[in-house]
Scaffold this motif. Structure first.
Motif, PDB file in Angstrom:
ATOM      1  N   VAL A  25      -5.568  23.807  32.654  1.00 34.28           N
ATOM      2  CA  VAL A  25      -5.465  23.076  33.723  1.00 34.28           C
ATOM      3  C   VAL A  25      -4.103  22.736  34.250  1.00 34.28           C
ATOM      4  CG1 VAL A  25      -6.540  21.656  35.568  1.00 34.28           C
ATOM      5  CG2 VAL A  25      -7.900  22.975  34.126  1.00 34.28           C
ATOM      6  N   ALA A  28      -1.633  25.656  34.313  1.00 29.89           N
ATOM      7  CA  ALA A  28      -1.791  26.361  35.738  1.00 29.89           C
ATOM      8  C   ALA A  28      -1.500  25.713  36.971  1.00 29.89           C
ATOM      9  CB  ALA A  28      -3.205  26.821  35.828  1.00 29.89           C
ATOM     10  N   GLN A  32       1.373  26.994  39.609  1.00 35.27           N
ATOM     11  CA  GLN A  32       0.963  27.032  41.333  1.00 35.27           C
ATOM     12  C   GLN A  32       2.005  26.231  41.861  1.00 35.27           C
ATOM     13  OE1 GLN A  32      -0.430  24.581  43.305  1.00 35.27           O
ATOM     14  NE2 GLN A  32      -0.944  25.947  44.896  1.00 35.27           N
ATOM     15  N   LEU A  66      -9.355  25.048  39.122  1.00 36.19           N
ATOM     16  CA  LEU A  66      -8.854  25.392  37.864  1.00 36.19           C
ATOM     17  C   LEU A  66      -9.733  24.766  37.078  1.00 36.19           C
ATOM     18  CD1 LEU A  66      -5.075  24.631  38.847  1.00 36.19           C
ATOM     19  CD2 LEU A  66      -6.071  26.876  38.264  1.00 36.19           C
TER      20      LEU A  66
END
Length: 88
Positions: A25, A28, A32, A66
């Motif tokens: 998480v 990611a 992002q 996520l």
């Protein structure tokens, strides 16, 4: 937004072990936000050291998505109860 002067710091490598889904998480989220995992963690830590929430409501919504994608079902209540598999 005002352009702030950059601050020179000395960074070191650490041997931190984190829960696998949590790392997914975080990676990611860093991707992002187009930043490194280290920069994301530094920001989280500095905000919390100052007693500030590190994330906007929009980012919290992204984190919720996520967490669902990566099967992360842990929350703050788990922070002092986690142990490695095989530690029993």
């Amino acid at each position: 937004m005002t352009d702030m002067a950059s601050i020179k710091v000395e960074r070191i490598q650490t041997g931190v072990r984190l829960e696998k889904r949590l790392v997914k998480v975080l990676k990611a989220l860093a991707e992002q936000k187009d930043m490194t995992l280290g920069n994301l963690l530094e920001g989280i830590i500095l905000h919390t050291f100052d007693g500030q929430a590190p994330f906007s409501p929009e980012t919290l919504a992204t984190i919720a998505q996520l967490k669902q994608i990566y099967g992360l079902d842990l929350d703050a209540s788990a922070s002092h109860r986690m142990h490695d598999t095989g530690d029993d």
